[in-house]
Design a protein around this motif. Structure first.
Motif, PDB file in Angstrom:
ATOM      1  N   SER B 111     -36.336 -41.968  31.463  1.00  0.00           N
ATOM      2  CA  SER B 111     -36.236 -42.174  30.024  1.00  0.00           C
ATOM      3  C   SER B 111     -35.563 -40.958  29.424  1.00  0.00           C
ATOM      4  CB  SER B 111     -37.640 -42.348  29.444  1.00  0.00           C
ATOM      5  OG  SER B 111     -37.595 -42.310  28.026  1.00  0.00           O
ATOM      6  N   PHE B 112     -34.262 -41.118  29.013  1.00  0.00           N
ATOM      7  CA  PHE B 112     -33.522 -40.009  28.404  1.00  0.00           C
ATOM      8  C   PHE B 112     -33.942 -39.907  26.947  1.00  0.00           C
ATOM      9  CE2 PHE B 112     -30.761 -39.061  31.882  1.00  0.00           C
ATOM     10  CZ  PHE B 112     -30.630 -40.243  32.596  1.00  0.00           C
ATOM     11  N   PHE B 113     -34.461 -38.789  26.570  1.00  0.00           N
ATOM     12  CA  PHE B 113     -35.075 -38.727  25.260  1.00  0.00           C
ATOM     13  C   PHE B 113     -34.500 -37.634  24.356  1.00  0.00           C
ATOM     14  CE2 PHE B 113     -37.722 -34.908  25.670  1.00  0.00           C
ATOM     15  CZ  PHE B 113     -37.678 -34.719  27.041  1.00  0.00           C
ATOM     16  N   LYS B 114     -33.772 -36.663  24.885  1.00  0.00           N
ATOM     17  CA  LYS B 114     -33.192 -35.630  24.032  1.00  0.00           C
ATOM     18  C   LYS B 114     -32.071 -34.931  24.785  1.00  0.00           C
ATOM     19  CE  LYS B 114     -36.037 -31.641  25.206  1.00  0.00           C
ATOM     20  NZ  LYS B 114     -36.853 -30.521  24.703  1.00  0.00           N
ATOM     21  N   GLY B 115     -31.346 -34.090  24.029  1.00  0.00           N
ATOM     22  CA  GLY B 115     -30.288 -33.292  24.668  1.00  0.00           C
ATOM     23  C   GLY B 115     -29.943 -32.085  23.831  1.00  0.00           C
ATOM     24  N   THR B 116     -29.005 -31.306  24.339  1.00  0.00           N
ATOM     25  CA  THR B 116     -28.470 -30.167  23.580  1.00  0.00           C
ATOM     26  C   THR B 116     -26.964 -30.118  23.807  1.00  0.00           C
ATOM     27  OG1 THR B 116     -28.832 -28.646  25.418  1.00  0.00           O
ATOM     28  CG2 THR B 116     -30.562 -28.747  23.733  1.00  0.00           C
ATOM     29  N   VAL B 117     -26.255 -29.695  22.779  1.00  0.00           N
ATOM     30  CA  VAL B 117     -24.826 -29.399  22.904  1.00  0.00           C
ATOM     31  C   VAL B 117     -24.664 -27.889  22.741  1.00  0.00           C
ATOM     32  CG1 VAL B 117     -22.549 -29.621  21.830  1.00  0.00           C
ATOM     33  CG2 VAL B 117     -23.996 -31.643  22.140  1.00  0.00           C
ATOM     34  N   VAL B 118     -24.014 -27.269  23.733  1.00  0.00           N
ATOM     35  CA  VAL B 118     -23.895 -25.809  23.735  1.00  0.00           C
ATOM     36  C   VAL B 118     -22.432 -25.426  23.541  1.00  0.00           C
ATOM     37  CG1 VAL B 118     -24.288 -23.698  25.040  1.00  0.00           C
ATOM     38  CG2 VAL B 118     -25.857 -25.652  25.317  1.00  0.00           C
ATOM     39  N   LEU B 119     -22.155 -24.558  22.577  1.00  0.00           N
ATOM     40  CA  LEU B 119     -20.828 -23.959  22.398  1.00  0.00           C
ATOM     41  C   LEU B 119     -20.883 -22.518  22.907  1.00  0.00           C
ATOM     42  CD1 LEU B 119     -19.830 -24.986  18.737  1.00  0.00           C
ATOM     43  CD2 LEU B 119     -19.466 -26.243  20.856  1.00  0.00           C
ATOM     44  N   HIS B 120     -19.992 -22.176  23.862  1.00  0.00           N
ATOM     45  CA  HIS B 120     -19.898 -20.793  24.330  1.00  0.00           C
ATOM     46  C   HIS B 120     -18.805 -20.090  23.518  1.00  0.00           C
ATOM     47  CE1 HIS B 120     -21.881 -22.683  27.855  1.00  0.00           C
ATOM     48  NE2 HIS B 120     -22.556 -21.555  27.809  1.00  0.00           N
ATOM     49  N   ILE B 121     -19.221 -19.109  22.762  1.00  0.00           N
ATOM     50  CA  ILE B 121     -18.312 -18.420  21.842  1.00  0.00           C
ATOM     51  C   ILE B 121     -17.475 -17.386  22.605  1.00  0.00           C
ATOM     52  CG2 ILE B 121     -18.195 -17.040  19.729  1.00  0.00           C
ATOM     53  CD1 ILE B 121     -19.358 -19.811  19.326  1.00  0.00           C
ATOM     54  N   ASP B 122     -16.200 -17.273  22.283  1.00  0.00           N
ATOM     55  CA  ASP B 122     -15.357 -16.213  22.842  1.00  0.00           C
ATOM     56  C   ASP B 122     -15.653 -14.936  22.051  1.00  0.00           C
ATOM     57  OD1 ASP B 122     -11.726 -15.774  23.393  1.00  0.00           O
ATOM     58  OD2 ASP B 122     -13.445 -14.480  23.795  1.00  0.00           O
ATOM     59  N   THR B 123     -16.503 -14.107  22.604  1.00  0.00           N
ATOM     60  CA  THR B 123     -16.959 -12.921  21.874  1.00  0.00           C
ATOM     61  C   THR B 123     -15.883 -11.852  21.744  1.00  0.00           C
ATOM     62  OG1 THR B 123     -17.859 -12.059  23.938  1.00  0.00           O
ATOM     63  CG2 THR B 123     -19.370 -13.294  22.521  1.00  0.00           C
ATOM     64  N   THR B 124     -14.774 -11.976  22.505  1.00  0.00           N
ATOM     65  CA  THR B 124     -13.705 -10.980  22.379  1.00  0.00           C
ATOM     66  C   THR B 124     -12.732 -11.322  21.265  1.00  0.00           C
ATOM     67  OG1 THR B 124     -12.251 -12.108  23.944  1.00  0.00           O
ATOM     68  CG2 THR B 124     -13.828 -10.536  24.863  1.00  0.00           C
ATOM     69  N   ALA B 125     -12.873 -12.539  20.714  1.00  0.00           N
ATOM     70  CA  ALA B 125     -11.944 -12.950  19.663  1.00  0.00           C
ATOM     71  C   ALA B 125     -12.382 -12.381  18.322  1.00  0.00           C
ATOM     72  CB  ALA B 125     -11.881 -14.469  19.601  1.00  0.00           C
ATOM     73  N   GLN B 126     -11.454 -12.488  17.374  1.00  0.00           N
ATOM     74  CA  GLN B 126     -11.762 -12.012  16.027  1.00  0.00           C
ATOM     75  C   GLN B 126     -12.404 -13.169  15.264  1.00  0.00           C
ATOM     76  OE1 GLN B 126      -8.554 -11.089  13.153  1.00  0.00           O
ATOM     77  NE2 GLN B 126      -9.292  -8.987  13.298  1.00  0.00           N
ATOM     78  N   ASN B 127     -13.737 -13.258  15.303  1.00  0.00           N
ATOM     79  CA  ASN B 127     -14.469 -14.380  14.710  1.00  0.00           C
ATOM     80  C   ASN B 127     -15.051 -14.041  13.350  1.00  0.00           C
ATOM     81  OD1 ASN B 127     -14.083 -16.198  16.908  1.00  0.00           O
ATOM     82  ND2 ASN B 127     -15.584 -15.024  18.074  1.00  0.00           N
ATOM     83  N   GLY B 128     -14.775 -12.883  12.859  1.00  0.00           N
ATOM     84  CA  GLY B 128     -15.301 -12.509  11.562  1.00  0.00           C
ATOM     85  C   GLY B 128     -16.609 -11.764  11.700  1.00  0.00           C
ATOM     86  N   SER B 129     -17.067 -11.250  10.570  1.00  0.00           N
ATOM     87  CA  SER B 129     -18.274 -10.417  10.584  1.00  0.00           C
ATOM     88  C   SER B 129     -19.396 -11.024   9.766  1.00  0.00           C
ATOM     89  CB  SER B 129     -17.923  -9.026  10.042  1.00  0.00           C
ATOM     90  OG  SER B 129     -17.368  -9.135   8.745  1.00  0.00           O
ATOM     91  N   THR B 130     -19.256 -12.297   9.382  1.00  0.00           N
ATOM     92  CA  THR B 130     -20.331 -12.934   8.614  1.00  0.00           C
ATOM     93  C   THR B 130     -20.792 -14.184   9.348  1.00  0.00           C
ATOM     94  OG1 THR B 130     -18.670 -14.161   7.351  1.00  0.00           O
ATOM     95  CG2 THR B 130     -19.458 -12.087   6.410  1.00  0.00           C
ATOM     96  N   PRO B 131     -22.028 -14.592   9.107  1.00  0.00           N
ATOM     97  CA  PRO B 131     -22.536 -15.793   9.785  1.00  0.00           C
ATOM     98  C   PRO B 131     -21.701 -17.009   9.394  1.00  0.00           C
ATOM     99  CG  PRO B 131     -24.344 -14.524   8.856  1.00  0.00           C
ATOM    100  CD  PRO B 131     -23.080 -13.911   8.338  1.00  0.00           C
ATOM    101  N   VAL B 132     -21.648 -17.974  10.315  1.00  0.00           N
ATOM    102  CA  VAL B 132     -20.889 -19.201  10.104  1.00  0.00           C
ATOM    103  C   VAL B 132     -21.817 -20.385  10.394  1.00  0.00           C
ATOM    104  CG1 VAL B 132     -18.934 -20.574  10.868  1.00  0.00           C
ATOM    105  CG2 VAL B 132     -18.717 -18.084  10.731  1.00  0.00           C
ATOM    106  N   GLN B 133     -21.875 -21.316   9.423  1.00  0.00           N
ATOM    107  CA  GLN B 133     -22.680 -22.523   9.641  1.00  0.00           C
ATOM    108  C   GLN B 133     -21.821 -23.568  10.320  1.00  0.00           C
ATOM    109  OE1 GLN B 133     -23.968 -25.266   6.343  1.00  0.00           O
ATOM    110  NE2 GLN B 133     -25.993 -24.447   6.870  1.00  0.00           N
ATOM    111  N   LEU B 134     -22.363 -24.184  11.361  1.00  0.00           N
ATOM    112  CA  LEU B 134     -21.655 -25.196  12.130  1.00  0.00           C
ATOM    113  C   LEU B 134     -22.437 -26.503  12.094  1.00  0.00           C
ATOM    114  CD1 LEU B 134     -20.845 -22.967  15.222  1.00  0.00           C
ATOM    115  CD2 LEU B 134     -19.236 -23.687  13.469  1.00  0.00           C
ATOM    116  N   ARG B 135     -21.707 -27.625  12.089  1.00  0.00           N
ATOM    117  CA  ARG B 135     -22.336 -28.938  12.057  1.00  0.00           C
ATOM    118  C   ARG B 135     -21.830 -29.762  13.222  1.00  0.00           C
ATOM    119  NH1 ARG B 135     -21.061 -30.156   5.709  1.00  0.00           N
ATOM    120  NH2 ARG B 135     -22.543 -28.698   4.805  1.00  0.00           N
ATOM    121  N   LEU B 136     -22.746 -30.524  13.808  1.00  0.00           N
ATOM    122  CA  LEU B 136     -22.408 -31.428  14.903  1.00  0.00           C
ATOM    123  C   LEU B 136     -22.592 -32.860  14.405  1.00  0.00           C
ATOM    124  CD1 LEU B 136     -21.797 -32.024  17.916  1.00  0.00           C
ATOM    125  CD2 LEU B 136     -24.261 -31.899  18.331  1.00  0.00           C
ATOM    126  N   PHE B 137     -21.517 -33.681  14.544  1.00  0.00           N
ATOM    127  CA  PHE B 137     -21.569 -35.080  14.152  1.00  0.00           C
ATOM    128  C   PHE B 137     -21.308 -35.966  15.366  1.00  0.00           C
ATOM    129  CE2 PHE B 137     -21.533 -34.706   9.552  1.00  0.00           C
ATOM    130  CZ  PHE B 137     -20.971 -33.455   9.323  1.00  0.00           C
TER     131      PHE B 137
END
Lengths: 424, 443
Positions: B111-137
């Motif tokens: 019985s498959f009942f849940k899951g997770t989606v994982v994003l591995h961030i490229d920490t060497t990139a210039q991703n900014g210095s403030t938190p970012v809200q992300l949405r999964l649809f």
């Protein structure tokens, strides 16, 4: 006949790979390889001046006896006096090798180096009355190498730079001689020959910094071949049983330097008239004193306005001048140690030489002095014509030259080994 | 007795001679060498003195789906939006568990009942210095993950099917997470309904869409993965979690990058841009004058001297919303133009060099950077001087250089440089380190 040729062939084969790779002029490369090597390694940084440093074609016995060029008792295979080989009774050959080490001091800095050269090769072929010989020996050494490390600035960049300036080569003399015993006490000799050789000059620059590992190096090379005629006559006389005197004169024609690569320009130089004289006296049955000297009028050699690495500007003052030179030598030889058919002579000597080339502003004119010791092994035969003879000499000497207070001072050790083998 | 001794003497002399080597140069004596030695100096040529032409071409990678990174952006630079899109492999309908006896058994009714989606961030990139809200649809329309773009959900061959909503038509929101600077991954929780939807292989519209909700943000990440959990029917207290893998992932972005203006060269981006610079054909044979820094007056041609080092010096230009998100490694190549094909199809030849260190993204911010980029091309000049050993092929003779980002499909942003049409102070330059020596002659 076979054994002497073995000696000669082995020496030539050994030396051939060490010779400069090209023969830019004068003697073809194959002939030069067959006959033997050109001087390889410099014995002095004073070779940077003029046409180099004289390298007389003396064997180890003469070196041990203070460089006395002629007039020695017994077997004397130095190349200068064609009359000296008149006593040889059997076909044979000889070769010499001369390793050295040297320390230089200039401007408060010092450095050491070492090397080797082959000063003399000779083959002798006696007939009923005349002894013919073919010899190849040194005349002028033009080999030297200098390295320096510094810093260069290019715009906003700074790089360590290593320069090596190297000259490899020199001038040798090839002589075909004939010696004749006019009487048991008087010998005459004559030789004709050729000056030959080549010199290659390299300038390289590298950038050894790891931050400039993508820099390519620089190299510039020019080459010349030398050739010119020579002729020599000599005489040797024994006065009683205790005195021998000898002398010879060598005439030299124009030395031509032909360019063979790069943008090298040809040159020609007047070479000096050279005279040698020597005498030996028997002080005791096994003890002999030898003295001798040479003279050469190098002052007839003139130079243009080019330094070792200069832009040649027409009309500019000559970078070097040449002077007449004299050398003196004295030696003692004790030949009283025997073991069966072998004799073990011991020798000591002292040598002084003026060197011909220097820069116009030099107040310390170039000279060389050395003390020497040596011994030999003579096997069978007679003193004048042994079955084989091996001689060695060790010299400790010094040279100086240049302009005060930055005159060059050198100290050197020089070993000379000669091996002569004769057939029966 | 004498003969062996003679032989020994001969061999001994030969051996001694064989041991002798070549003299090494001494470290003193330089002052004995009258006259000058080698001189090395720098020469900088402006564009009109070395550059015949320059241009920028694109199309060297397929699209976002062939890019090795994923981008999520929300109004970055006031312009750029990007959504990540993925379709996951439907997991098998069985799991393996250990029964009460410890024996491994295949459970055919988990019985498959849940899951997770994982994003591995490229920490060497210039991703900014403030938190970012992300949405999964969940996605709500069929799409082709290999060709989807911002406008089209299928864009391949003659099929161009638009999204109902540009940027990807979404279904229900699955989860919202916040990435904080320094995190190397974010994890979305996936409910059982979404798990069931993503397991349904008959649902051609199944997929995940990740968007950013923080204005001005841009994140670069390396991968997106789906982990699914199931209860065992054999052993009720056992939960098995497995990773399913991707059938494909891409990102949809808008707007497309603008074409370069007349004074600008592009490197990088999607599809990859390359710039081509062609040297003047008489560069190696033109007579030049030694600069004052050489220490003596002289004239020379580049063919007659040794070029120790040569580099194109390019001035980074502000890239605005298309500023590179990661360090830029510009690689230079020779170009083989001998086959007379269009430049975009001309094969690259030998690699000439790369910028060292890599160019930071900040160099492409506004205003123009004070630190130009130096791209080595030393071997090319050697080949143009006739030293074909160094580059070895006709490519070295064409005088055309290609510069590109290395590796190409890893940069979304565009490294922009001023071209020869820019103002003289900003246009490309050629920096040369040259060694010249007076002719060595006999005295």
């Amino acid at each position: 006949m076979r054994r002497p040729l073995v000696v000669l062939a082995l020496a030539a084969a050994l030396a051939a790979p060490l010779s400069p790779a090209t023969s830019p002029g004068g003697m073809p490369a194959w002939l030069r390889t067959l006959l033997g090597p050109a001087p390889l390694a410099a014995q002095s940084l004073l070779a940077t001046s003029g046409l180099g440093v004289p390298t007389p074609p003396l064997d180890a016995r003469a070196r041990a006896l203070g460089g006395v060029p002629t007039g020695l008792f017994g077997l004397d295979l130095s190349l200068g006096n064609p009359a000296d080989a008149a006593d040889v009774r059997y076909r044979g050959g000889m070769a010499s090798v001369q390793p050295f080490s040297r320390s230089d001091e200039l401007g408060g800095q010092s450095a050491s180096t070492s090397g080797a050269r082959f000063p003399l090769l000779r083959v002798l072929y006696p007939t009923r009355r005349i002894v013919f010989s073919l010899g190849y020996g040194g005349f002028l050494d033009q080999s030297w190498g200098v390295s320096s490390t510094g810093v260069s600035h290019f715009g906003g960049d700074t790089a360590t730079v290593t320069d090596i300036t190297r000259s490899v080569g020199g001038i040798s003399q090839l002589r075909l001689g004939a010696s004749y015993l006019l009487s048991p006490r008087v010998a005459l000799g004559g030789a004709v020959g050729l000056y030959t050789g080549n010199v290659t000059r390299d300038v390289t620059r590298d950038f050894p910094d790891s931050t400039h590992s993508d820099f390519l190096g620089f190299e510039s090379r020019t080459q010349w071949g030398f050739h010119g005629p020579l002729a020599s006559v000599g005489i040797r006389a024994d006065i009683g049983a205790v005195l021998r005197v000898a002398g010879d004169v060598t005439w030299s024609g124009k030395l031509s330097a032909d360019s063979s690569s790069g943008a090298a320009r040809g040159r020609s130089y007047s070479l000096p008239l050279q005279a040698e004289a020597g005498a030996s006296a028997l002080l005791a049955p096994s003890l002999a004193l030898s003295v001798g000297g040479t003279w050469a009028n190098w002052s007839k050699t003139t130079f243009s306005g080019c330094g070792s690495l200069a832009i040649c500007t027409p009309g500019s003052a000559a970078a070097f001048v040449a002077r007449d030179t004299r050398t003196y030598g004295v030696g003692l030889e004790y030949g009283g140690t025997h073991a069966g058919v072998r004799t073990y002579p011991f020798r000591i000597g002292y040598h002084y030489a003026q060197l011909p080339f220097f820069a116009p502003g030099d107040d310390v004119l170039p000279t060389e002095k050395s003390g020497s010791v040596g011994m030999g092994v003579r096997i069978g035969g007679s003193e004048n014509s042994p079955a084989a003879q091996l001689d060695g000499a060790i010299e400790r000497g010094s040279r100086s030259g240049g302009a005060t207070p930055a005159a060059l001072s050198e100290k050197f050790w020089r070993l000379t080994f000669s091996l002569a083998v004769f057939g029966r | 007795m004498i003969r062996p001794f003679r032989a020994a003497l001969v061999l001994g002399a030969v051996a001694l001679a064989a041991a002798c080597g070549r003299e090494t140069p001494t470290a003193v004596g330089g002052s004995l060498l009258t006259g000058g030695g080698a001189r090395t100096f720098e020469l900088v040529l402006d564009a009109p003195n070395f550059l015949q032409s320059d241009t920028t071409l694109t199309g060297f990678t397929k699209g976002a789906s062939s890019t090795l990174v994923l981008i999520v952006a929300q109004g970055f630079g006031g312009q750029v939006n990007a959504h990540a899109l993925a379709r996951f492999v439907s997991p098998a309908n069985t799991i393996t568990v250990l029964d009460s006896t410890g024996t491994s058994k295949t459970d055919t009714a988990p019985s498959f009942f849940k899951g997770t989606v994982v994003l591995h961030i490229d920490t060497t990139a210039q991703n900014g210095s403030t938190p970012v809200q992300l949405r999964l649809f969940r996605t709500a329309e069929e799409f082709d993950v290999n060709s989807a773009t911002w406008q089209f959900r299928v864009d391949t061959g003659n099929v161009h099917t638009p999204w109902a909503t540009p940027g990807g038509t979404v279904g229900p929101l699955v989860d919202t997470v916040t990435w904080t600077p320094g995190q190397d991954s974010v994890i979305f929780k996936v409910d059982s309904v979404t798990v069931a939807q993503w397991r349904d292989t008959l649902n051609l519209g199944r997929g995940a869409l990740v968007t950013g909700a923080t204005p001005g943000s841009r994140l670069r990440f390396l991968s997106i993965g789906f982990n699914i959990s199931a209860h065992s029917s054999i052993k009720k207290d056992t939960v098995v979690t497995s990773s399913t893998g991707n059938l494909g992932s891409t990102f949809l972005y808008d707007p497309p990058p603008p074409k370069p203006t007349a004074g600008i060269l592009y490197v990088g981006g999607i599809p990859a841009w390359r710039s081509y610079l062609t040297l003047q054909p008489d560069l190696m044979t033109r007579t030049m004058t030694c600069p004052a820094s050489a220490g003596f007056s002289c004239s020379f041609t580049l063919k007659s001297v040794t070029v120790n080092f040569a580099a194109l010096v390019l001035q980074p230009a502000p890239a605005g919303a298309w500023q590179p998100e990661d360090s830029v490694r510009v690689l230079s190549f020779t170009v083989d133009t001998s086959s007379l094909v269009a430049l975009s199809r001309a094969p690259l030849g030998a690699s000439l060099g790369t910028t060292a260190p890599a160019l930071l993204p900040s160099l492409f911010a506004s205003p123009p950077s004070a630190a130009p980029a130096s791209i080595p091309i030393t071997l090319l000049l050697g080949a143009m001087a006739g030293d074909t050993v160094r580059t070895g092929t006709a490519a070295g003779q064409s005088g055309t250089i290609a510069i590109l980002h290395n590796p190409e499909p890893t940069l979304f942003g565009i490294a922009q440089f001023y071209s020869r049409r820019a103002a003289p102070a900003l246009a490309p330059k050629l920096r040369l380190i040259v060694t010249i020596a007076p002719q060595i002659q006999l005295p």
